[in-house]
Design a protein around this motif. Structure first.
Motif, PDB file in Angstrom:
ATOM      1  N   MET A 197       0.855  -1.179   0.000  1.00 52.73           N
ATOM      2  CA  MET A 197       0.000   0.000   0.000  1.00 52.73           C
ATOM      3  C   MET A 197       0.898   1.238   0.000  1.00 52.73           C
ATOM      4  O   MET A 197       1.847   1.319   0.761  1.00 52.73           O
ATOM      5  CB  MET A 197      -0.907  -0.013   1.223  1.00 52.73           C
ATOM      6  CG  MET A 197      -1.820   1.181   1.309  1.00 52.73           C
ATOM      7  SD  MET A 197      -2.903   1.206   2.746  1.00 52.73           S
ATOM      8  CE  MET A 197      -4.147   0.049   2.255  1.00 52.73           C
ATOM      9  N   THR A 198       0.578   2.172  -0.851  1.00 51.70           N
ATOM     10  CA  THR A 198       1.378   3.387  -0.930  1.00 51.70           C
ATOM     11  C   THR A 198       1.051   4.307   0.252  1.00 51.70           C
ATOM     12  O   THR A 198       0.080   4.097   0.985  1.00 51.70           O
ATOM     13  CB  THR A 198       1.095   4.134  -2.240  1.00 51.70           C
ATOM     14  OG1 THR A 198      -0.269   4.549  -2.235  1.00 51.70           O
ATOM     15  CG2 THR A 198       1.369   3.258  -3.440  1.00 51.70           C
ATOM     16  N   LYS A 199       1.891   5.321   0.408  1.00 54.11           N
ATOM     17  CA  LYS A 199       1.673   6.268   1.508  1.00 54.11           C
ATOM     18  C   LYS A 199       0.367   7.029   1.301  1.00 54.11           C
ATOM     19  O   LYS A 199      -0.352   7.308   2.265  1.00 54.11           O
ATOM     20  CB  LYS A 199       2.861   7.232   1.563  1.00 54.11           C
ATOM     21  CG  LYS A 199       2.980   7.942   2.861  1.00 54.11           C
ATOM     22  CD  LYS A 199       3.279   6.953   3.958  1.00 54.11           C
ATOM     23  CE  LYS A 199       3.714   7.623   5.206  1.00 54.11           C
ATOM     24  NZ  LYS A 199       3.838   6.699   6.308  1.00 54.11           N
ATOM     25  N   LEU A 200       0.047   7.342   0.040  1.00 50.12           N
ATOM     26  CA  LEU A 200      -1.221   8.010  -0.248  1.00 50.12           C
ATOM     27  C   LEU A 200      -2.397   7.138   0.166  1.00 50.12           C
ATOM     28  O   LEU A 200      -3.368   7.615   0.754  1.00 50.12           O
ATOM     29  CB  LEU A 200      -1.317   8.363  -1.731  1.00 50.12           C
ATOM     30  CG  LEU A 200      -2.629   8.986  -2.185  1.00 50.12           C
ATOM     31  CD1 LEU A 200      -2.852  10.322  -1.501  1.00 50.12           C
ATOM     32  CD2 LEU A 200      -2.654   9.134  -3.689  1.00 50.12           C
ATOM     33  N   GLY A 201      -2.311   5.851  -0.115  1.00 43.61           N
ATOM     34  CA  GLY A 201      -3.375   4.931   0.285  1.00 43.61           C
ATOM     35  C   GLY A 201      -3.538   4.865   1.797  1.00 43.61           C
ATOM     36  O   GLY A 201      -4.659   4.804   2.305  1.00 43.61           O
ATOM     37  N   GLN A 202      -2.425   4.880   2.502  1.00 35.87           N
ATOM     38  CA  GLN A 202      -2.491   4.856   3.962  1.00 35.87           C
ATOM     39  C   GLN A 202      -3.157   6.123   4.497  1.00 35.87           C
ATOM     40  O   GLN A 202      -3.990   6.053   5.410  1.00 35.87           O
ATOM     41  CB  GLN A 202      -1.086   4.729   4.549  1.00 35.87           C
ATOM     42  CG  GLN A 202      -0.446   3.381   4.311  1.00 35.87           C
ATOM     43  CD  GLN A 202       0.987   3.334   4.804  1.00 35.87           C
ATOM     44  OE1 GLN A 202       1.562   4.345   5.197  1.00 35.87           O
ATOM     45  NE2 GLN A 202       1.581   2.151   4.758  1.00 35.87           N
TER      46      GLN A 202
END
Length: 92
Positions: free
Chosen positions: A1-6
């Motif tokens: 999971m990308t940082k944006l997704g988190q």
């Protein structure tokens, strides 16, 4: 999971918890004094996040390291490029 997704996942979780408490569609009743604090809470959090971001950028700008060697090397490259362009007939 990308940082944006988190970040989006965390915002969705906090937003749904806020909506459940502030709007009360599922049944938890919040006393009126708490509701007065709870309703503008996203605006308060947004302002706090803006202040934190501004302070972080200011701190990082104040403690930015100068690279004297890299600046001198860049000036040498600029001088060499100007000399090459003058040799080719470009005037500054």
């Amino acid at each position: 999971m990308t940082k944006l997704g988190q970040w989006l996942w965390g915002l969705a979780l906090l937003g749904s918890a806020w909506a459940a408490l502030a709007l009360g569609p599922l049944g938890p009743r919040v006393p009126p004094p708490c509701r007065q604090v709870l309703l503008p809470l996203p605006i308060y959090l947004l302002v706090a996040f803006g202040c934190y971001s501004l302070a972080t950028v200011g701190y990082r700008l104040a403690t930015f390291n100068d690279c004297e060697e890299a600046a001198a090397e860049l000036q040498e490259h600029i001088g060499a490029a100007r000399a090459d362009l003058r040799r080719r007939g470009l005037r500054f």
